[in-house]
Design a protein around this motif. Structure first.
Motif, short mmCIF file in Angstrom:
data_model
loop_
_atom_site.label_atom_id
_atom_site.label_comp_id
_atom_site.label_asym_id
_atom_site.label_seq_id
_atom_site.Cartn_x
_atom_site.Cartn_y
_atom_site.Cartn_z
N ALA A 210 0.82 -1.21 0.00
CA ALA A 210 0.00 0.00 0.00
C ALA A 210 0.85 1.26 0.00
N LYS A 211 2.15 1.13 0.14
CA LYS A 211 3.03 2.29 0.14
C LYS A 211 2.98 2.99 -1.22
N GLY A 212 2.79 4.29 -1.19
CA GLY A 212 2.70 5.06 -2.43
C GLY A 212 1.30 5.20 -2.96
N THR A 213 0.34 4.46 -2.38
CA THR A 213 -1.05 4.58 -2.80
C THR A 213 -1.74 5.67 -2.00
N ALA A 214 -3.04 5.87 -2.26
CA ALA A 214 -3.81 6.85 -1.49
C ALA A 214 -3.91 6.46 -0.02
N CYS A 215 -3.60 5.20 0.29
CA CYS A 215 -3.63 4.72 1.68
C CYS A 215 -2.22 4.52 2.22
N ASP A 216 -1.28 5.30 1.71
CA ASP A 216 0.12 5.21 2.11
C ASP A 216 0.30 5.31 3.62
N ALA A 217 -0.54 6.10 4.28
CA ALA A 217 -0.38 6.32 5.72
C ALA A 217 -0.41 5.03 6.52
N LEU A 218 -1.15 4.03 6.07
CA LEU A 218 -1.24 2.78 6.80
C LEU A 218 -0.04 1.87 6.55
N ALA A 219 0.75 2.21 5.54
CA ALA A 219 1.94 1.42 5.23
C ALA A 219 3.20 2.04 5.82
N THR A 220 3.16 3.32 6.17
CA THR A 220 4.36 4.03 6.58
C THR A 220 4.35 4.48 8.04
N THR A 221 3.28 4.20 8.77
CA THR A 221 3.21 4.56 10.19
C THR A 221 3.23 3.29 11.02
N ARG A 222 3.53 3.41 12.30
CA ARG A 222 3.46 2.26 13.20
C ARG A 222 1.99 1.89 13.41
N VAL A 223 1.71 0.63 13.44
CA VAL A 223 0.32 0.16 13.51
C VAL A 223 0.21 -0.87 14.63
N PRO A 224 -1.03 -1.23 15.02
CA PRO A 224 -1.20 -2.28 16.02
C PRO A 224 -0.46 -3.55 15.61
N VAL A 236 -10.78 4.39 -2.67
CA VAL A 236 -10.64 5.82 -2.97
C VAL A 236 -10.76 5.98 -4.48
N ALA A 237 -11.77 6.72 -4.94
CA ALA A 237 -11.99 6.90 -6.37
C ALA A 237 -11.39 8.22 -6.84
N ASP A 238 -10.84 8.22 -8.05
CA ASP A 238 -10.33 9.45 -8.63
C ASP A 238 -11.46 10.46 -8.75
N GLY A 239 -11.23 11.66 -8.21
CA GLY A 239 -12.25 12.69 -8.28
C GLY A 239 -13.42 12.46 -7.37
N GLY A 240 -13.32 11.49 -6.47
CA GLY A 240 -14.44 11.16 -5.61
C GLY A 240 -14.63 12.15 -4.47
N ILE A 241 -15.79 12.10 -3.88
CA ILE A 241 -16.15 13.00 -2.79
C ILE A 241 -15.74 12.40 -1.44
N ASP A 374 -0.72 13.57 3.00
CA ASP A 374 -0.63 12.90 1.70
C ASP A 374 -1.80 13.29 0.80
N GLN A 375 -3.01 13.32 1.35
CA GLN A 375 -4.18 13.68 0.56
C GLN A 375 -4.13 15.14 0.11
N VAL A 376 -3.66 16.02 0.97
CA VAL A 376 -3.54 17.44 0.61
C VAL A 376 -2.54 17.61 -0.52
N ARG A 377 -1.44 16.86 -0.44
CA ARG A 377 -0.45 16.93 -1.51
C ARG A 377 -1.03 16.44 -2.83
N ARG A 378 -1.75 15.35 -2.79
CA ARG A 378 -2.34 14.78 -4.01
C ARG A 378 -3.41 15.69 -4.60
N GLY A 379 -4.16 16.38 -3.72
CA GLY A 379 -5.26 17.20 -4.19
C GLY A 379 -4.95 18.67 -4.33
N ALA A 380 -3.68 19.04 -4.14
CA ALA A 380 -3.26 20.44 -4.22
C ALA A 380 -4.16 21.31 -3.34
N CYS A 381 -4.36 20.87 -2.11
CA CYS A 381 -5.22 21.57 -1.16
C CYS A 381 -4.40 22.58 -0.36
N THR A 382 -5.10 23.40 0.38
CA THR A 382 -4.45 24.44 1.20
C THR A 382 -5.07 24.46 2.58
#
Length: 390
Positions: A210-224, A236-241, A374-382
């Protein structure tokens, strides 16, 4: 005289037999006619015939009901089978307490089970209901300055196969457009789904993949501990709400193909979803007070971050999977990051200690921070606003 009586008795029985045949024919003809009429008249005659035929799974129709309150912006219709089962139901939730309550349920109980194709503004919940939020400019503008949206739920009880799901999605879009037109929303109609398109329940990948996907956070953080070798469901759909990332424990069953229990959930909510769907640590809060969803939150059961994407508010949530944050009777104490040395792993028993609550709070803060960045970077959010870590 006896011969005359026999002849008349024969005529009488013949007449009765003919009458029985006529009644049977009448009933057999009336049933299809009533069925055709119900299908034609239900929901204001807007149900597309071919799609309705697909989702009704050949059940006989029994009744239809429709109500409309233009002043309140409320619409309801339902078509049922002859056994009282819902075939199709459509409900609107205009801006107000009812809609806020429904959106709050979306965060708690109806999180996106499947995302919708083509950027359609909504999702399918785990009960196979399609929830859509088309723009409704006549309803004024929300706190973000964007046109308000109308919440429309469409449910097809018998839709299970891929063909039925595709028909259900087309029907939901068709009915949503019909309702917004009926209410005079004035927005652009939603685009019809591509032929054969269905709600997407997501893809399961090994956690490392899952690293590098829209769910990267679950692959790169410490988990249970029990999720380290688990799988991540990416919905996660492209352009989805809305979007959803789920970390699950390793597969169950002899062959390990059955997904393990959910451990961590990450969800994203855009627009009206993002301003009225936030959960709180003590349950679900329908959010009273403009702008409250723009403020970050961090508890031991929920982390919430906010940003602005394309002029719309966006919320990012991290919380534990179903029942994961609660201790189970008969199990030893266990930290979210792993069991103490020499003790078996598994859900702990009794209420969590203060130290464990702090640890869970810290973990959720890490999840939502990684996910939101990660989502803000992908969506060019502010304007990203993150909860303060303890």
């Amino acid at each position: 005289m006896e011969s005359w009586a026999r002849r008349h008795r024969g005529w009488l029985w013949g007449s009765v037999g003919a009458l029985v045949v006529l009644v049977a024919v009448g009933v057999s003809v009336r049933a299809p006619v009533e069925d055709w009429w119900l299908a034609r008249e239900a929901c204001g005659g807007e149900l597309p015939g071919d799609d309705l035929k697909t989702v009704r799974a050949d059940v006989r129709l029994g009744s239809e009901k429709e109500s409309f309150d233009e002043e309140l912006g409320a619409y309801h219709c339902v078509l049922t089978s002859d056994l009282g089962k819902v075939v199709v139901a459509v409900d609107t939730y205009p801006a107000g307490s009812d809609r806020d309550q429904e959106l709050a349920f979306a965060a708690r109980s109806y999180a996106p089970h499947a995302v919708l194709p083509g950027g359609l503004p909504g999702f399918e919940d785990e009960h196979s209901r399609v929830l859509l939020m088309p723009e409704c400019p006549s309803g004024g503008k929300g706190s973000s300055g964007k046109p308000r949206r109308l919440l429309v739920g469409t449910w097809a009880y018998f839709a299970e196969s891929r063909e039925e799901k595709a028909a259900m999605l087309r029907l939901a879009v068709r009915m949503t457009n019909a309702v917004t037109g009926k209410l005079g929303c004035g927005g652009q109609p939603l685009p019809a789904p591509e032929d054969g398109a269905v709600p997407d329940t997501g893809t399961y990948l090994p956690r490392a993949a899952a690293k590098g996907t829209a769910c990267d956070a679950l692959a790169t953080t410490r988990v249970p501990a029990e999720g380290r070798d688990g799988k991540v469901r990416i919905a996660v759909a492209d352009g989805g709400i809305v979007g959803r990332c789920t970390l699950r424990a390793p597969g169950e069953g002899g062959d390990g193909t059955k997904p393990g229990r959910p451990l961590v959930e990450l969800t994203s909510w855009r627009g009206d979803w993002g301003t009225a769907s936030r959960e709180t640590g003590s349950g679900t809060d329908p959010l009273s007070g403009a702008g409250s969803a723009r403020e970050p939150v961090l508890t031991d059961s929920l982390a919430w971050a906010a940003a602005t994407c394309g002029g719309e508010d966006v919320g990012f949530a991290a919380h534990w999977g179903e029942d994961y944050s609660y201790r189970k009777a008969g199990k030893p104490s266990d930290s979210p990051t792993g069991p103490p040395s020499g003790t078996p792993s598994g859900p702990p028993s009794g209420p969590p200690t203060a130290a464990e609550r702090d640890e869970r709070r810290a973990l959720l803060g890490e999840y939502v921070t990684a996910f939101a960045k990660d989502q803000v970077r992908r969506g060019a959010c502010t304007g990203l606003r993150l909860p303060a870590h303890p």
